[in-house]
Design a protein around this motif. Structure first.
Motif, PDB file in Angstrom:
ATOM      1  N   VAL A  22       0.841  -1.205   0.000  1.00  0.00           N
ATOM      2  CA  VAL A  22       0.000   0.000   0.000  1.00  0.00           C
ATOM      3  C   VAL A  22       0.873   1.251   0.000  1.00  0.00           C
ATOM      4  O   VAL A  22       0.633   2.192  -0.773  1.00  0.00           O
ATOM      5  N   VAL A  25       2.418   1.687  -3.443  1.00  0.00           N
ATOM      6  CA  VAL A  25       1.483   2.131  -4.480  1.00  0.00           C
ATOM      7  C   VAL A  25       1.139   3.604  -4.300  1.00  0.00           C
ATOM      8  O   VAL A  25       1.005   4.346  -5.284  1.00  0.00           O
ATOM      9  N   VAL A  79      -5.664   5.619  -4.140  1.00  0.00           N
ATOM     10  CA  VAL A  79      -5.189   4.243  -3.973  1.00  0.00           C
ATOM     11  C   VAL A  79      -5.308   3.753  -2.538  1.00  0.00           C
ATOM     12  O   VAL A  79      -5.303   2.550  -2.288  1.00  0.00           O
ATOM     13  N   LEU A  85      -4.999  -4.732  -4.402  1.00  0.00           N
ATOM     14  CA  LEU A  85      -3.761  -4.132  -4.906  1.00  0.00           C
ATOM     15  C   LEU A  85      -2.775  -5.206  -5.361  1.00  0.00           C
ATOM     16  O   LEU A  85      -2.064  -5.024  -6.346  1.00  0.00           O
TER      17      LEU A  85
END
Length: 278
Positions: A22, A25, A79, A85
């Protein structure tokens, strides 16, 4: 002694990996946004002469292609609130690889800007070679329309929050521009290849782009450019233009033909008629 949250992640490696993905990203999305923004600040010098229009479209296409790549991975969205993801990006190391490629693109622009400033410092302010083109005023009308449509498509794919505005700068020598485009194209090739599952989405986005561009006298020039630096867009343009020029026909012969006759045509039609057989 580890803090409680860090200790929890260490004890649960799956959670630690997910948290790392996470974070990666989120960083990738920010870098993508800033990299696409780099194109906005580039101007082309008058020394490009008759090649200015082609060069401008090459720059526009490179930006559009990069924005398409990011859109296919939903990097233009929040995101932090997306799911799956891992299915989209794979591992944290893959995301790091993508960050490195985007970083190289921003470095290319920084290097080119440095060359530009060095050139300006070696000339006088009155030097005609420092005069730049204005795409809104200096492009032929069809190319200007194409330029603006491509620019807007790319802008819509940016998550523009927090983007740092900066002054425009110019590329004065075509050899430096040509090298910049070649290097950017190669790096975007690598980004596209890094996420093969997203390639079909990019093809679909190309169809959307061609529809948004619509009928334009500059589309043939864009197709030539795409043939070198954007194969997906070239294929979409070919599909669109070939379909518009084709006509389909069926010839019935013999006696006693009855039934429903249907046809589709794009273009001119002559030398036939629908009627009742004898």
């Amino acid at each position: 002694m580890f803090p409680p949250l860090l200790l929890s992640l260490i004890q649960q490696p799956d959670m630690a990996e997910a948290a790392g993905l996470v974070v990666g990203v989120v960083a990738l999305a920010g870098l993508f946004n800033n990299t696409v923004e780099c194109f906005e600040f580039v101007q082309l010098g008058r020394t490009f002469g008759k090649d200015f229009q082609t060069s401008q479209l090459k720059l526009d296409n490179a930006r559009l292609r990069l924005s398409r790549w990011g859109k296919s991975l939903l990097l233009d969205e929040d995101v932090c609130n997306t799911t799956s993801l891992q299915g989209r990006f794979g591992s944290e190391s893959t995301v790091k690889h993508a960050e490195g490629l985007l970083g190289k693109i921003t470095e290319l622009f920084a290097d080119a800007e440095g060359v530009s400033n060095k050139y300006k410092n070696q000339t006088t302010p009155q030097d005609n070679s420092l005069v730049v083109y204005n795409p809104q005023k200096d492009l032929d009308p069809p190319i200007a329309t194409l330029h603006e449509k491509m620019r807007q498509l790319a802008i819509k794919r940016q998550n523009r929050s927090g983007v740092r505005q900066k002054a425009k700068w110019a590329l004065y020598q075509e050899k430096h521009f040509r090298r910049l485009i070649e290097d950017v194209t190669e790096l975007v090739d690598s980004l596209v290849e890094l996420f093969p599952a997203a390639q079909q989405v990019q093809r679909d986005l190309c169809d959307t782009e061609v529809s948004a561009i619509g009928e334009n006298e500059g589309i043939s020039l864009l197709k030539e450019i795409a043939a070198v630096q954007d194969k997906f867009l070239e294929q979409a343009i070919t599909k669109k233009t070939d379909g518009a020029d084709k006509s389909h026909h069926i010839v019935f012969s013999g006696n006693g033909n009855t039934g429903l006759q249907l046809g589709h045509n794009s273009g001119t039609m002559s030398g036939f008629m629908f009627g009742k057989g004898g």
